[in-house]
Design a protein around this motif. Structure first.
Motif, mmCIF file in Angstrom:
data_model
loop_
_atom_site.group_PDB
_atom_site.id
_atom_site.type_symbol
_atom_site.label_atom_id
_atom_site.label_comp_id
_atom_site.label_asym_id
_atom_site.label_seq_id
_atom_site.Cartn_x
_atom_site.Cartn_y
_atom_site.Cartn_z
ATOM 1 N N PRO A 1 0.700 -1.256 -0.105
ATOM 2 C CA PRO A 1 0.164 -0.072 0.054
ATOM 3 C C PRO A 1 0.717 1.407 0.025
ATOM 4 O O PRO A 1 0.961 1.909 1.062
ATOM 5 N N ASN A 2 1.480 1.385 -1.110
ATOM 6 C CA ASN A 2 2.372 2.611 -1.232
ATOM 7 C C ASN A 2 1.692 4.011 -0.888
ATOM 8 O O ASN A 2 2.530 5.179 -0.610
ATOM 9 N N GLN A 3 0.523 4.161 -0.951
ATOM 10 C CA GLN A 3 -0.167 5.363 -0.484
ATOM 11 C C GLN A 3 0.024 5.564 1.011
ATOM 12 O O GLN A 3 -0.159 6.700 1.438
ATOM 13 N N ARG A 4 0.541 4.658 1.818
ATOM 14 C CA ARG A 4 0.829 4.833 3.083
ATOM 15 C C ARG A 4 2.298 5.146 3.490
ATOM 16 O O ARG A 4 2.687 5.292 4.573
ATOM 17 N N ILE A 5 2.897 5.410 2.316
ATOM 18 C CA ILE A 5 4.190 5.804 2.725
ATOM 19 C C ILE A 5 4.659 6.915 3.376
ATOM 20 O O ILE A 5 5.345 6.944 4.373
ATOM 21 N N PRO A 6 3.700 7.937 3.337
ATOM 22 C CA PRO A 6 3.904 9.251 4.402
ATOM 23 C C PRO A 6 3.624 8.843 5.624
ATOM 24 O O PRO A 6 4.431 9.428 6.607
ATOM 25 N N GLU A 7 3.054 7.790 6.033
ATOM 26 C CA GLU A 7 2.831 7.320 7.332
ATOM 27 C C GLU A 7 4.209 6.935 8.088
ATOM 28 O O GLU A 7 4.331 7.202 9.181
ATOM 29 N N LEU A 8 4.839 5.981 7.074
ATOM 30 C CA LEU A 8 6.022 5.452 7.768
ATOM 31 C C LEU A 8 7.181 6.539 7.805
ATOM 32 O O LEU A 8 8.043 6.907 8.820
ATOM 33 N N VAL A 9 7.234 7.628 6.851
ATOM 34 C CA VAL A 9 8.124 8.720 7.000
ATOM 35 C C VAL A 9 7.605 9.594 8.232
ATOM 36 O O VAL A 9 8.651 10.203 8.952
#
Length: 317
Positions: free
Chosen positions: A122-130
């Motif tokens: 789910p690459n749309q959740r990348i900002p959550e990891l960052v």
């Protein structure tokens, strides 16, 4: 008399403008691509849309791993639409690990994100990891821990991955919800000393996890969904499972060899000691050959463990 003219290149002067260094960014998303022509554009669009809403200074670094289809052409066309997309074509296929290593070395962002181009994560959740890394300076890596398994060879893959993960947990001394997730974010400066350890294949994600854990870097896990892969899987069950196990053992041996070698050494010494007592009681004048072999083997392995640990502790890297 003929005059021969030689064209001289202008000498460099102190006034000559130096080439500006690339601007540092907040985030670099490293996207290895190999024969992903049918869905790589959708992945670029999804990542770009998610990152555009964050306000971060970011780039999407796509590495074409010498694809044999039109993946490179699709990425070049996408550069016209997405100014943050930077393309790095590799001259020959080196594997996902090689692509991720080169991408991390070439990254301009302080935080590097690894993901795949096959629509599984789910690459749309990348900002959550960052955001978790930026909010807590004590965390050095955030891993997207998958809550389901959608890969090929599922009946064999699930128990094999569970066994390898439990082995890694035992050797690392920490709980690892997902050992080889391909979606993760980490601080680039922290990762640089470990990039040379990355193998060329899929086990590179296992390596970076084990390297961080064994060097007391804080790793956090974020539960994520995992979708079925688009296109053909490059995973080979027997070969890649063997490499996963080998890489786990290799990383533990590299950072903490006592965890691998000392348990079998102590087990052999314990069995040999018990057998020695039995031999002395049952046959006071004779000690069995296998008893001597057990004790000597245990002593040899224990000596190797202590020597390996001494070498690890004396390293300057």
């Amino acid at each position: 008399m003929a005059v021969t003219q030689r064209t001289r290149r202008p000498a460099a002067t102190a006034e000559s403008p130096a080439e500006p260094a690339p601007a540092r960014l907040d985030v670099t998303v490293v996207l290895p691509c190999y024969n992903e022509q049918d869905h790589v554009l959708a992945e670029v669009e999804r990542i770009s849309a998610a990152m555009a809403e964050t306000g971060y200074r970011w780039e999407l670094l796509a590495l074409d791993d010498a694809s044999t289809d039109d993946t490179l052409a699709v990425l070049r066309a996408a550069q016209l639409r997405f100014p943050q997309l930077r393309l790095l074509p590799l001259p020959r296929n080196g594997g996902a690990g090689t692509a991720r290593r080169l991408g991390t070395q070439q990254a301009r962002g302080e935080i590097v994100v690894w993901t795949d181009a096959d629509l599984t994560y789910p690459n749309q959740r990348i900002p959550e990891l960052v955001a978790q890394l930026r909010a807590d300076p004590t965390i050095d890596q955030v891993v997207g821990a998958r809550t389901s398994e959608q890969g090929s060879h599922k009946l064999l893959r699930v128990p094999a991955k569970w066994a390898i993960r439990k082995l890694a947990e035992r050797l690392a001394g920490e709980r690892i919800p997902d050992l080889n997730s391909g979606l993760r974010a980490f601080r680039r400066e922290v990762s640089l000393p470990y990039l040379r350890l990355l193998p060329p294949g899929f086990s590179c994600v296992t390596t970076i996890t084990m390297a961080f854990l064994h060097n007391q870097h804080q790793v956090r896990y974020l539960p994520i969904e995992y979708a079925k892969r688009a296109g053909r899987s490059k995973f080979r069950f027997v070969t890649d499972a063997y490499r996963y196990i080998l890489q786990v053992l290799r990383m533990v041996m590299y950072f903490n060899p006592l965890r691998v070698l000392m348990p079998p050494a102590l087990a052999l010494l314990g069995i040999g000691g018990g057998k020695l007592i039995y031999d002395v009681v049952a046959n006071p004048v004779r000690i069995a050959t296998n008893t001597i072999l057990l004790i000597l083997t245990g002593l040899i392995i224990a000596s190797m463990a202590l020597l390996a640990d001494l070498i690890v502790r004396s390293r300057t890297d």
